[in-house]
Scaffold this active site. Sequence first.
Site, short mmCIF file in Angstrom:
data_model
loop_
_atom_site.label_atom_id
_atom_site.label_comp_id
_atom_site.label_asym_id
_atom_site.label_seq_id
_atom_site.Cartn_x
_atom_site.Cartn_y
_atom_site.Cartn_z
N GLU A 169 -81.02 56.99 12.19
CA GLU A 169 -80.78 56.84 13.62
C GLU A 169 -81.66 57.81 14.42
O GLU A 169 -81.56 59.02 14.23
CB GLU A 169 -79.30 57.10 13.94
CG GLU A 169 -78.37 56.12 13.25
CD GLU A 169 -76.94 56.61 13.18
OE1 GLU A 169 -76.61 57.58 13.87
OE2 GLU A 169 -76.16 56.03 12.39
N GLU B 251 -74.02 53.54 9.63
CA GLU B 251 -74.24 54.34 8.43
C GLU B 251 -74.14 53.50 7.17
O GLU B 251 -74.88 53.71 6.20
CB GLU B 251 -73.24 55.51 8.39
CG GLU B 251 -73.53 56.61 9.40
CD GLU B 251 -73.17 56.25 10.83
OE1 GLU B 251 -72.49 55.22 11.05
OE2 GLU B 251 -73.56 57.00 11.75
N PHE C 167 -75.03 62.87 11.10
CA PHE C 167 -74.04 63.90 10.83
C PHE C 167 -73.27 63.53 9.56
O PHE C 167 -72.83 62.39 9.40
CB PHE C 167 -73.05 64.04 12.00
CG PHE C 167 -73.64 64.75 13.19
CD1 PHE C 167 -73.63 66.14 13.28
CD2 PHE C 167 -74.23 64.02 14.21
CE1 PHE C 167 -74.19 66.79 14.37
CE2 PHE C 167 -74.79 64.66 15.30
CZ PHE C 167 -74.78 66.05 15.38
N ASP D 63 -70.38 64.07 8.53
CA ASP D 63 -69.02 63.57 8.70
C ASP D 63 -68.98 62.05 8.71
O ASP D 63 -68.02 61.43 8.26
CB ASP D 63 -68.43 64.09 10.02
CG ASP D 63 -68.70 65.57 10.21
OD1 ASP D 63 -67.77 66.36 10.09
OD2 ASP D 63 -69.88 65.91 10.47
N HIS E 98 -67.94 66.26 13.64
CA HIS E 98 -69.36 66.62 13.50
C HIS E 98 -69.54 67.99 12.87
O HIS E 98 -70.59 68.61 13.04
CB HIS E 98 -70.05 66.60 14.87
CG HIS E 98 -70.09 65.26 15.53
ND1 HIS E 98 -69.03 64.75 16.22
CD2 HIS E 98 -71.05 64.31 15.56
CE1 HIS E 98 -69.33 63.54 16.68
NE2 HIS E 98 -70.55 63.24 16.30
#
Length: 321
Positions: free
Chosen positions: A26, A58, A81, A83, A127
Amino acid sequence: MTYREALREGLREELQRDERVFMMGEDIGKNWGGAFKVTKGFVEEFGEERIRDTPISENTIAGAGVGAAITGMRPVAEIMFGDLITLAMDQICNQAAKMRYMFGGQTSVPLVLRTVFGGGKNIASHHSQSLQAWFMHTPGLKVAVPAFASDVKGLIKTAIRDPDPVMFFEHKLVYDKKEDVPDDEYLIPFGEAKIRRAGEDVTVWATFRMLHQAIEVADELAKEGISVEVIDPRTLVPLDKKTLIDSVVKTGRLVLVTEETKTGATTAEISALVQEEAFDWLDAPIKRVNAPDTPIPFSPTLEDYFIPDKKQISNTIKSIV
C-alpha cells in the site's frame, strides 16, 4: 547510515541483482514511497511494474505474493502496519507456510513479507502491537528480527534469496538509528545470533528497541560492577540456541526482554527452552520483562507505562544478581 537507509540499500541491491524480485504494498510507489519512506525513489528507478501500489487489502497482498512466488518470482510484499497482518493470516499461515510440505517438496514459496510493528508513536492499539510469537509458532515460516542497520541490510538480502517464506519484522522506532554499514555486498545467515556486549554475571536476550535499551542498561550497570552479556537473536526462526545456551552456562542467569505482551510471548518459548537444556547451570530463576497483558493504550502517558523501559530492565537484572 540509518536503519532505514541500510534496509533501502539491501532492497535496491536485490532489485538490481535479480529481475524476478519485485515489491508490492500500500502506497509504496510514486505517491508516497511507503509509510516509513523505505521505498522512496524506487518507482523512479525500477518502474511501476516492479514497484507496485496495491489496494488496501492485506489478504490480497499476501495472496498475490504467494501466487507470484510459486510461479517463479521473488516477491517482497509489504504490510503497512503489522497489526493488520491479521487480515492475511490464512494466506500466510495456511498457504505460504504449508505449501512445501503439502506438495511433497515439489514447490516452494520464496516470499518475503515485510511489516512494521511496535509502540512508542502514540498511534493506538491497532498500530502498535508486537505479534512475532504468532509466526514463531507456525511451522514453515522463517522469522527475522533485525535491530541494527548493518544487520537489516544483510538479513533482507538473505531473506529475498531464501527459498521459503520469511516474515521480516521492522520496529518503527529503530528506523532512524545509525550504524556503520559496509559498502560491499554481504549476506547474514539466518540462525546466527550476535553477542552485542560480552559479560560474566547475567545474560540478557532482547529484541529490537528493547535490545538497544538493554545495551544501554548493561553499560550503566558495568559502572556498578555488574557484568551483563547482551544477545541479539537476529532471527527467531531459525533460532540460534547454541549462542544462548553457551551464554547461560557461562553466566548462570537469564533475563528476557521484549515489547510483547507477556502471556505467550517469544520470551515464554525462550524461557522454556533454557529450562529444558540448561537448568543445571541456572543460579537464579529466569526473569522476563514484557508489556502487561492488555491492549496498548492510545494515551501517551499510559503507553509510556505499558512499554518496558530501562528502569524495569535494570531492576530485573539486579533482582537476580
